[in-house]
Design a protein around this motif. Structure first.
Motif, PDB file in Angstrom:
ATOM      1  N   SER A  31      -0.028   3.706  10.583  1.00  7.77           N
ATOM      2  CA  SER A  31      -1.540   3.539  10.556  1.00  7.77           C
ATOM      3  C   SER A  31      -1.967   2.913   9.223  1.00  7.77           C
ATOM      4  N   LYS A  32      -3.266   2.812   9.291  1.00  7.62           N
ATOM      5  CA  LYS A  32      -4.012   2.384   7.974  1.00  7.62           C
ATOM      6  C   LYS A  32      -3.786   3.354   6.800  1.00  7.62           C
ATOM      7  N   ALA A  33      -3.859   4.512   6.950  1.00  2.32           N
ATOM      8  CA  ALA A  33      -3.505   5.583   6.005  1.00  2.32           C
ATOM      9  C   ALA A  33      -2.056   5.553   5.605  1.00  2.32           C
ATOM     10  N   GLN A  34      -1.202   5.354   6.403  1.00  2.00           N
ATOM     11  CA  GLN A  34       0.171   5.653   6.104  1.00  2.00           C
ATOM     12  C   GLN A  34       0.334   4.124   5.387  1.00  2.00           C
ATOM     13  N   CYS A  35      -0.147   3.017   5.596  1.00  2.00           N
ATOM     14  CA  CYS A  35      -0.090   1.877   4.893  1.00  2.00           C
ATOM     15  C   CYS A  35      -0.710   2.069   3.319  1.00  2.00           C
ATOM     16  N   GLY A  36      -1.853   2.619   3.421  1.00  2.00           N
ATOM     17  CA  GLY A  36      -2.176   3.090   1.912  1.00  2.00           C
ATOM     18  C   GLY A  36      -1.106   3.865   1.105  1.00  2.00           C
ATOM     19  N   LYS A  37      -0.456   4.719   1.708  1.00  2.00           N
ATOM     20  CA  LYS A  37       0.596   5.614   1.122  1.00  2.00           C
ATOM     21  C   LYS A  37       1.432   4.732   0.798  1.00  2.00           C
ATOM     22  N   LEU A  38       2.155   3.885   1.677  1.00  2.00           N
ATOM     23  CA  LEU A  38       3.231   2.747   1.461  1.00  2.00           C
ATOM     24  C   LEU A  38       2.938   2.104   0.163  1.00  2.00           C
ATOM     25  N   ALA A  39       1.832   1.509  -0.150  1.00  2.00           N
ATOM     26  CA  ALA A  39       1.266   0.794  -0.972  1.00  2.00           C
ATOM     27  C   ALA A  39       1.359   1.514  -2.362  1.00  2.00           C
ATOM     28  N   GLY A  40       0.947   2.907  -2.168  1.00  2.00           N
ATOM     29  CA  GLY A  40       0.831   3.741  -3.408  1.00  2.00           C
ATOM     30  C   GLY A  40       2.286   4.163  -3.909  1.00  2.00           C
ATOM     31  N   VAL A  41       3.104   4.238  -3.124  1.00  2.00           N
ATOM     32  CA  VAL A  41       4.712   4.462  -3.381  1.00  2.00           C
ATOM     33  C   VAL A  41       5.268   3.198  -4.139  1.00  2.00           C
ATOM     34  N   ALA A  42       4.849   1.895  -3.524  1.00  2.00           N
ATOM     35  CA  ALA A  42       5.522   0.891  -4.117  1.00  2.00           C
ATOM     36  C   ALA A  42       4.980   0.732  -5.545  1.00  2.00           C
ATOM     37  N   HIS A  43       3.745   1.083  -5.822  1.00  2.00           N
ATOM     38  CA  HIS A  43       3.469   1.251  -7.596  1.00  2.00           C
ATOM     39  C   HIS A  43       4.646   2.021  -8.138  1.00  2.00           C
ATOM     40  N   ASP A  44       5.055   3.035  -7.422  1.00  2.00           N
ATOM     41  CA  ASP A  44       6.159   3.692  -8.319  1.00  2.00           C
ATOM     42  C   ASP A  44       7.246   2.610  -8.787  1.00  2.00           C
ATOM     43  N   GLY A  45       7.683   1.864  -7.640  1.00  2.00           N
ATOM     44  CA  GLY A  45       8.521   0.616  -8.294  1.00  2.00           C
ATOM     45  C   GLY A  45       8.046  -0.134  -9.194  1.00  2.00           C
ATOM     46  N   LEU A  46       6.768  -0.299  -9.054  1.00  2.00           N
ATOM     47  CA  LEU A  46       6.258  -1.147 -10.427  1.00  2.00           C
ATOM     48  C   LEU A  46       6.463  -0.466 -11.796  1.00  2.00           C
ATOM     49  N   ALA A  47       6.028   0.606 -11.627  1.00  2.00           N
ATOM     50  CA  ALA A  47       6.076   1.382 -12.916  1.00  2.00           C
ATOM     51  C   ALA A  47       7.711   1.625 -13.531  1.00  2.00           C
ATOM     52  N   ARG A  48       8.492   1.573 -12.627  1.00  2.00           N
ATOM     53  CA  ARG A  48       9.901   1.652 -13.075  1.00  2.00           C
ATOM     54  C   ARG A  48      10.472   0.584 -13.871  1.00  2.00           C
ATOM     55  N   ALA A  49      10.132  -0.611 -13.133  1.00  2.00           N
ATOM     56  CA  ALA A  49      10.351  -1.873 -13.640  1.00  2.00           C
ATOM     57  C   ALA A  49       9.607  -2.408 -14.724  1.00  2.00           C
ATOM     58  N   ILE A  50       8.405  -2.008 -14.883  1.00  2.00           N
ATOM     59  CA  ILE A  50       7.483  -2.400 -15.896  1.00  2.00           C
ATOM     60  C   ILE A  50       6.755  -1.369 -16.666  1.00  2.00           C
TER      61      ILE A  50
END
Length: 361
Positions: free
Chosen positions: A272-291
């Motif tokens: 759903s759109k809400a679940q996609c929003g959560k997916l984008a949020g969790v991807a930021h964890d990967g951004l913060a691990r790498a940068i």
């Protein structure tokens, strides 16, 4: 998990990616387009940086009307570069793709920018609608990934931009291409990177990152690219920690005052759109691990998420597995962006600064 056939965003069935760039005559910038399947893709977004440049992100709020997007544009040029989305929108409209209204269609094209102004010498040498259209044309021309192909480190890119001012497409899926053409990352050359993972269930998760960060992409103790720690078996076997003395000698030039890492994470699982929003949020964890640091006052860090809805909707286990994979996939994409970037005078490539980090056969 294993990487998909191309270890790229193209491994999510139905998505196509295209890049266009201009280098020379004052330009060092570009545009990347992720095209949704013909019926569009469910999408969400998470904006964490304090200085974002975006377009149509409010449409992705689950409370709002539009359910599907038709493309996502990542571009250089700071706020000037948002005009690149107009070229993509025109191409989609000409093809009859968009949100249906009484007199036709309105293509939904959320977009985000990085700050790369002046990287080629001229402050106002920025992407425009023609360069956006060239990136769209390259995406349309790109072939779907063969399902049985091995996962290469790089592969031929999409066709060259169609307008005369654009440079020829740069070979490879990663590096100084598209929106990553003028990127920098903590004093090093930044770029565009992509990666994918196929879960044991068969679900695919992929990410595309444009790395133009104020923070460092290096482990502060060793100098190893932080994102490589999340690689799948064999993925980063050609890279090791640089010699300690070599790392201690590294004195990056003062980082530019405005930056931003942007990207897309996608899956074929129905969300759903809400679940996609959560997916984008969790991807930021990967951004913060790498940068590190990430999401600063001078970054506009923005990640979109897309679901092509090619597989049935998630049970709890599927959703949790996709979320966990998204963070790692984004970290890997960041590492590929920096590893494959082309060095230049004001932004050397990682392996040029740390030649000892390259493993010898």
């Amino acid at each position: 998990m294993r990487p998909g056939p191309t270890n790229s965003m193209a491994d999510v069935a139905g998505l196509r990616v295209g890049h266009a760039q201009r280098i020379g005559d004052g330009y060092r910038t570009g545009v990347s387009v992720v095209l949704a399947p013909p019926g569009g893709a469910v999408a969400g977004v998470d904006v964490r940086g304090a200085a974002p440049g975006t377009r149509e992100t409010e449409l992705l709020d689950p409370r709002n009307l539009v359910e599907r997007v038709h493309a996502i544009v990542l571009t250089g040029g700071s706020a000037y570069g948002l005009s690149a989305a107009c070229g993509v929108m025109e191409r989609l409209a000409d093809a009859g793709v968009g949100f249906p209204v009484a007199e036709g269609v309105v293509p939904i094209v959320p977009s985000a920018v990085i700050y790369d102004l002046g990287r080629g010498g001229r402050f106002r040498a920025t992407p425009d609608g023609a360069l956006g259209a060239a990136a769209y044309d390259a995406a349309v021309a790109s072939a779907p990934a063969p399902s049985s192909a091995p996962a290469p480190a790089s592969a031929p890119s999409s066709s060259a931009p169609s307008d005369a001012a654009a440079s020829s497409a740069v070979p490879g899926l990663n590096g100084s291409i598209g929106a990553g053409t003028g990127a920098m990352a903590g004093g090093l050359a930044g770029g565009l990177g992509t990666a994918s993972a196929v879960l044991p269930s068969g679900i695919t998760v992929a990410a595309l990152a444009v790395v133009n960060a104020a923070g460092s992409v290096l482990d502060p103790d060793s100098g190893l690219l932080s994102g490589t720690r999340y690689g799948l078996p064999g993925e980063f076997d050609h890279v090791r920690e640089p010699d300690h003395d070599e790392f201690l000698r590294w004195q990056p030039l003062k980082a530019p005052s405005f930056n931003t890492t942007i990207g897309v994470v996608a899956t074929d699982l129905t969300l759903s759109k809400a679940q996609c929003g959560k997916l984008a949020g969790v991807a930021h964890d990967g951004l913060a691990r790498a940068i590190r640091p990430a999401h600063t006052m001078v970054d506009g860090d923005t990640i979109f998420a897309m679901s092509t809805c090619g597989r049935p909707g998630p049970v709890d286990t599927d959703l949790h597995d996709v979320l966990a994979a998204a963070a790692d996939v984004f970290s890997r994409a960041v590492a590929h962006a920096v590893l494959h970037a082309t060095g230049r005078r004001d932004a050397p490539a990682y392996l040029d600064v740390f030649p000892s980090a390259r493993k010898r056969a």
